[in-house]
Design an enzyme around this catalytic site. Structure first.
Site, PDB file in Angstrom:
ATOM      1  N   CYS A 166     -15.037  14.509 -11.253  1.00 42.45           N
ATOM      2  CA  CYS A 166     -16.012  15.564 -11.526  1.00 42.45           C
ATOM      3  C   CYS A 166     -15.825  16.075 -12.951  1.00 42.45           C
ATOM      4  CB  CYS A 166     -15.774  16.700 -10.521  1.00 42.45           C
ATOM      5  SG  CYS A 166     -16.749  18.192 -10.764  1.00 42.45           S
ATOM      6  N   GLY A 167     -16.868  16.616 -13.525  1.00 47.31           N
ATOM      7  CA  GLY A 167     -16.750  17.215 -14.844  1.00 47.31           C
ATOM      8  C   GLY A 167     -15.760  18.366 -14.883  1.00 47.31           C
TER       9      GLY A 167
END
Length: 159
Positions: free
Chosen positions: A35-36
């Site tokens: 995930c970012g």
């Protein structure tokens, strides 16, 4: 029902009662490896190291419900967290945080702290809940609120 009556399985499969964390301040986070926001593991670990001896615990709950960003097995997730971020705080088995299979801990957290505009559902990975020493949910933080931005709130409850 109290928070301390709930339990979950650690990432190694061991069942743990939340009563084991009684008298601690908890930051509970739904995590993801791809995930970012995954880089937040670094800040989470730093906060954990800084305050763990003062009664602060972080509980990580991997979740694959948002963009399939944690597709690995529990073993793969544990290895990823250890190798890439040296995570030493408790990580639990992958769970659902929304929907019909929502884990009871997340049912409890969401029922005691609404999100933006009163929503109950978790919107994305790295949503954080702060629980005081009495097991009360005292804060809910959006994924873009980094762990260091929560530090003052944590300190308020560690006193």
């Amino acid at each position: 029902m109290s928070f301390y009556s709930l339990s979950a399985r650690l990432i190694n499969g061991e069942e743990i009662s939340m009563s084991n964390y009684k008298d601690n301040v908890l930051l509970i986070v739904n995590t993801a490896s791809k995930c970012g926001f995954t880089k937040q593991f670094e800040e989470l670990e730093k906060l954990y190291q800084k305050y763990k001896d003062k009664g602060f615990k972080i509980l990580g709950f991997p979740c694959n419900q948002f963009g399939s960003q944690d597709p690995g097995t529990n073993e793969e997730i544990a290895q990823f967290c250890s190798l890439n971020y040296q995570v030493s705080f408790p990580m639990f088995e992958k769970i659902d945080v929304n929907g019909k299979n929502t884990h009871p801990i997340y049912q409890y957290l969401k029922s005691h702290a609404s999100g933006f505009l009163g929503t109950k559902n978790i919107k994305w990975n790295f949503t954080k809940f702060l629980v005081n020493r009495q097991g009360e949910v005292v804060g809910r933080y959006a994924p873009n609120i980094t762990p260091f931005k929560i530090e003052e709130d944590i300190l308020q409850y560690l006193k």
